[in-house]
Design an enzyme around this catalytic site. Structure first.
Site: not given
Lengths: 282, 309
Positions: A142, A44, A113
């Protein structure tokens, strides 16, 4: 549906987060996670250029291949294809699953997700191969997203038949709670790659997962006898059997597996394993 | 002895001895020339000073095995490959008892009934990282444990091609031994008699022929009952002897290991020293002349020719 053999056996999913380990090379940190027992890996990189992401993807593909671990790219189907990754992971705001499937073909893994049961069911219906469920706890990765709590983990595990990976703020300290809620697969990011010793954290998490016993046992043939095991890798099995200290040789499905490869060798359902050693003889 | 070494000994009617590294012919001068220091056995790239290969099975305890090994002077030890005992977490491998010694390891393929099985065991053994020697042992009959010549042949060929130092346990058949040598065996190991019987050398004539024909070391393996069998094998020209049961199952294995060591050395030395031919009738140790009782006419005897043995 993916063609990658046995990828559903994964239990510890690790995602890169280069900002968590300034001063240390991405590849070195990720190799540590693989040594510690990560059995699914995702790249990521939300800030790098496409060229940079592609380079990282190619390097991680090479690394994960060495360890026999599936490799997933976040967001970019084109990069996943070019780097010969095993699939992509999408967010709810990214391209639809159907579009990603069209680009990748049926042989790749697509994960997405989810934050609620509706999303989980929709993902399964749209052909997702697995879902991420979280954030279970508030997370640095996040920060703007509210925690879904372990309650969602329980619901998701019951709602869908595809693999569910609990993610978000998971550490060796709280992993047990998540597993108690019904999670069988955990994903951690900063707790692992932000640690001084990623391998040790991975090992701790794997031990917790194994101890929770929530994992469906595989049936293998060990020295000619049926043997159900929760171990997913050869080193783990030999350790569980208490045979790690012996000077022994392992043969899996007719092929000798050198000791240096035990940690990279996955055990699949129906595998035939022979563990031999030397005894007195003439 | 390799063919190239046979020339300088061509006057001798003795069988050729494979694997020699002697500096000079021991037949040309006194027994000091045949001292153990110069008489090495070259096998699989190793220079062995001991011609005794010892098996490690069926010893009463690891300690006895260790002491017997010391007493034997053996530099090559054999063992078998078996499944790990899952009920025990302690290391019960034979290796933990012998690893401090400088030894060459010769795993066997016992338990194999086919070439495929033997090759599989050989590869497992090699993966343990203790070298690439393998004793091909493929039993064709559970009662006699006699080797299956066809499967032994196939396994020898395949393993030699795969880079193993192959020592083939075989029947005492001269042609078969020659074929195994041609298939790439580093040594042939004809059995004296079936494994563990202690019947000794049932066919010394064949063993002699095998030694005569061989260009690789001949190691007499299996069936040896006591040191005299080992000495006999060495006198026949064997390059070495492999024994296990007669030591492990002796009343005192450590003493027996030493007895074997001495017998093998004695047999070897005797072979190099050159024994007398066998005769049917007596010949006195002292000459007749000067006898106190003055018999001046020698007795009439038939021609005393040497008997081949």
């Amino acid at each position: 549906m993916s063609e990658i053999k046995n990828w559903r056996n994964f239990r510890l999913y690790v995602i890169t987060a280069a900002d968590c380990h300034p001063g240390r090379e991405l590849i070195q940190v990720m190799e540590q996670t693989l040594i510690g027992g990560a059995d699914m890996l995702q790249l990521r990189n939300k800030t790098g250029s496409k060229r940079e992401v592609l380079e990282q993807a190619k390097a991680l593909r090479e690394l994960t291949s060495k360890y026999g671990v599936p490799f997933i790219v976040n967001d970019h189907p084109d990069i996943a294809l070019e780097a010969e990754a095993d699939g992509v992971h999408l967010g709810q705001e990214d391209m639809p699953i159907a579009e990603a499937r069209q680009r990748l073909g049926s042989g790749k893994i697509i994960g997405i997700s989810t934050q609620c049961v509706e999303q989980a069911l929709a993902a399964q219906a749209a052909g997702a191969d697995y879902i991420g469920a979280g954030p279970v706890f508030p997370t640095r990765t996040k920060p703007d997203r509210a925690a879904v709590t372990t309650e969602y983990i329980r619901q998701a595990a019951e709602a869908v038949s595809i693999p569910v990976v609990a993610i978000g703020g998971i550490t060796p300290d709280n992993a047990e709670t998540v597993l108690a809620a019904g999670a069988k697969r955990l994903c951690a990011v900063s707790a692992i790659v932000g640690s001084e010793d990623p391998a040790a954290v991975c090992l701790a998490l794997r031990k917790t997962i194994a101890a929770a016993g929530g994992w469906q046992k595989r049936l293998i043939t060990l020295n000619g006898l049926a043997h159900p095991t929760s171990a997913s890798r050869l080193d783990e099995l030999i350790h569980l059997l208490g045979q790690g200290e012996k000077r022994l040789v392992a043969e899996l499905d007719g092929t000798v597996v050198p000791r240096s490869q035990w940690a990279r060798t996955l055990l699949s359902e129906g595998a035939k394993l022979e563990l031999v050693h030397f005894v007195g003889g003439g | 002895m390799a063919k190239h070494e046979s020339e300088r000994l061509s006057k001798q009617s003795e069988p050729q001895l494979p694997g020699e590294t002697r500096n000079s012919s021991p037949f040309s001068s006194g027994p000091a020339q045949a001292s153990a220091g110069q008489d090495c056995l070259l096998l699989g790239g190793q220079r062995l000073h001991s011609r005794f290969l010892m098996g490690t099975g069926r010893f009463p305890s690891p300690w006895v095995l260790q002491e017997a090994l010391k007493a034997s002077g053996a530099e090559v030890i054999t063992f078998a490959v078996r499944r790990v005992n899952m009920d025990s977490v302690e290391d019960d491998s034979v290796l933990q008892h012998v690893t401090e010694r400088q030894l060459t390891y010769l795993p066997n393929t016992s338990g194999a009934k086919t070439a495929d099985e033997a090759v599989r065991i050989a590869r497992l053994a090699r993966a343990a990282g203790l070298g690439n020697w393998i004793k091909v042992e493929i039993s064709g009959n559970p009662r006699t444990l006699l080797p299956d010549p066809f499967e032994t042949m196939k396994a020898t060929e395949r393993l030699a091609k795969d880079g193993f130092v192959v020592l083939s346990y075989t029947s005492d058949d001269p042609i078969l031994c020659k074929r195994l040598e041609e298939a790439g065996a580093a040594a042939v190991m004809p059995g004296g008699s079936p494994i563990g019987t202690g019947l000794g050398l049932l066919n010394p004539y064949n063993l002699g022929l095998i030694v005569e024909e061989a260009n690789v070391p001949v190691i007499v393996d299996a069936g040896i009952g006591s040191p005299k069998d080992a000495a006999e094998a060495m006198e026949l020209g064997a390059a070495a002897v492999l024994a296990n049961t007669p030591i492990a199952k002796a009343t005192d294995p450590v003493a027996m290991a030493r007895a074997f060591r001495l017998a093998i050395e004695a047999g070897r030395l005797a072979k190099l020293a050159g024994r007398i031919p066998k005769k049917r009738y007596a010949s006195a140790s002292s000459s007749e002349s000067g006898s106190l009782f003055g018999a001046s006419i020698p007795p009439k005897i038939p021609p005393a020719e040497g008997i081949a043995w």
